[in-house]
Design an enzyme around this catalytic site. Structure first.
Site, PDB file in Angstrom:
ATOM      1  N   SER A 158      11.389   6.562  -3.079  1.00 59.34           N
ATOM      2  CA  SER A 158      11.407   5.487  -2.098  1.00 59.34           C
ATOM      3  C   SER A 158      12.632   4.624  -2.341  1.00 59.34           C
ATOM      4  CB  SER A 158      10.146   4.627  -2.244  1.00 59.34           C
ATOM      5  OG  SER A 158      10.271   3.399  -1.559  1.00 59.34           O
ATOM      6  N   TYR A 183       6.004  -0.514  -9.104  1.00 63.79           N
ATOM      7  CA  TYR A 183       6.182   0.539  -8.106  1.00 63.79           C
ATOM      8  C   TYR A 183       7.625   1.031  -8.124  1.00 63.79           C
ATOM      9  CZ  TYR A 183       6.199   2.876  -3.530  1.00 63.79           C
ATOM     10  OH  TYR A 183       6.329   3.790  -2.515  1.00 63.79           O
TER      11      TYR A 183
END
Length: 320
Positions: A158, A183
């Site tokens: 990502s 994350y």
């Protein structure tokens, strides 16, 4: 054997769909594994691959939910897999290897995002454990089926990898947990994993890629409160997208990972990070909108992460 981290002019872009990148590609006789291939981008990926003729194995933490979501698709089989549980990973891999089949492509698509501080296994931070360590163990355990077919392995990262490099002094966030930076570290790990897997696998004909699929609102956001999404300017109070042009549809979001797994334009390449159905450029300092951070493609950090992951999981297909 290394591939330059620069665009190749694929002819596709941010609005291309998974079906677009598969035009003219026949996957009949090919076998794919797509983790989380029953929800969000994973479901669109499974649909596109089966439409092109592939047989798709979908390992799922929620088997009944997966079977319901995939019930209308031919060429799909579902098995149980919880990436946060290494015994579950071992069980799935052993069942698959017993079938004697070879794998042509793997898309490590499943993951969790920005969850509250959660511990799994021996106290591991859940995002790093699920998004990275679970997939690390899965690929290494499946190596006997991946290597013979010269498979492509696609690690779905990502743009959030911009949030954090590897916190080598506190990998499991035992001090000062931040859900978004945690994350980010997990997504950096996804890129580094592909870098080193490609280095190890290239001589066997196995190539690896990582990617940013784009901004898409899917069940991945399940841990993010609505008020936070409103604050970030993603949606209004009623849940409507405020800037639809800033988000992709699931079919567009699935395109880059499908392109990575199947495109002949990437033959002979590997170890690079992709976005918008092309190889990404290196990130420019101060610009968080595109590109890949140097910390995510550093081969020394990639090798260090591989060794740490092998130590933590007890699995290494390339060990002595």
């Amino acid at each position: 054997m290394s591939t330059a981290q620069h665009k190749i002019g694929s002819g596709f872009g941010a609005t291309s769909t998974a079906d677009d990148v598969l035009q003219g590609i026949d996957l009949t006789g090919k076998l794919a594994i797509v983790t989380g291939g029953y929800s969000g981008l994973g479901l669109e990926t499974t649909r596109a691959l089966t439409k092109a003729g592939a047989r798709v194995v979908v390992p799922a933490r929620r088997r009944t939910t997966a079977e319901e979501a995939l019930s209308g698709l031919d060429g799909v089989e579902v098995d149980e897999l919880d990436l946060a549980d290494l015994e579950s990973v071992r069980g799935f891999a052993e069942r698959f290897l017993t079938s004697g089949r070879t794998i042509d492509l793997v898309i490590d698509n499943a993951g969790i995002m920005a969850c509250p501080e959660t511990r799994v296994g021996p106290g591991w931070e859940a995002q790093f454990a699920t998004n990275h360590l679970g997939h690390f163990a899965l690929i290494n355990r499946l190596w006997p089926a991946i290597e013979p077919g010269g498979a492509r392995v696609v690690s779905v990262s990502s743009r959030a990898h911009h949030f954090s490099g590897m916190r080598w002094d506190d990998i499991h966030w035992r001090h000062g947990y931040d859900k978004w930076q945690a994350y980010g570290q997990a997504k950096t790990a996804n890129v580094l994993f592909a870098v080193h897997l490609d280095r190890l696998g290239a001589d066997h004909g196995v190539r690896a890629f990582s990617l940013h699929p784009g901004g898409i609102l899917t069940p991945l956001q399940r841990h993010i409160p609505r008020e936070e999404m409103v604050e970030r300017g993603w949606i209004d109070e009623q849940g409507n997208l405020l800037s639809p042009e800033g988000f992709k549809t699931p079919a567009q979001g699935a395109a880059t990972q499908v392109w990575a797994a199947t495109s002949p334009q990437l033959d002979g390449m590997g170890g690079v990070y992709l976005e918008d159905c092309d190889i990404a450029e290196p990130a420019v300092d101060g610009d968080e909108r595109a590109g890949v951070k140097a910390w995510a493609t550093d081969p020394e950090q990639a090798a260090r992460l591989w060794e740490l992951s092998a130590e933590l999981t007890g699995v290494n297909a390339f060990g002595a």
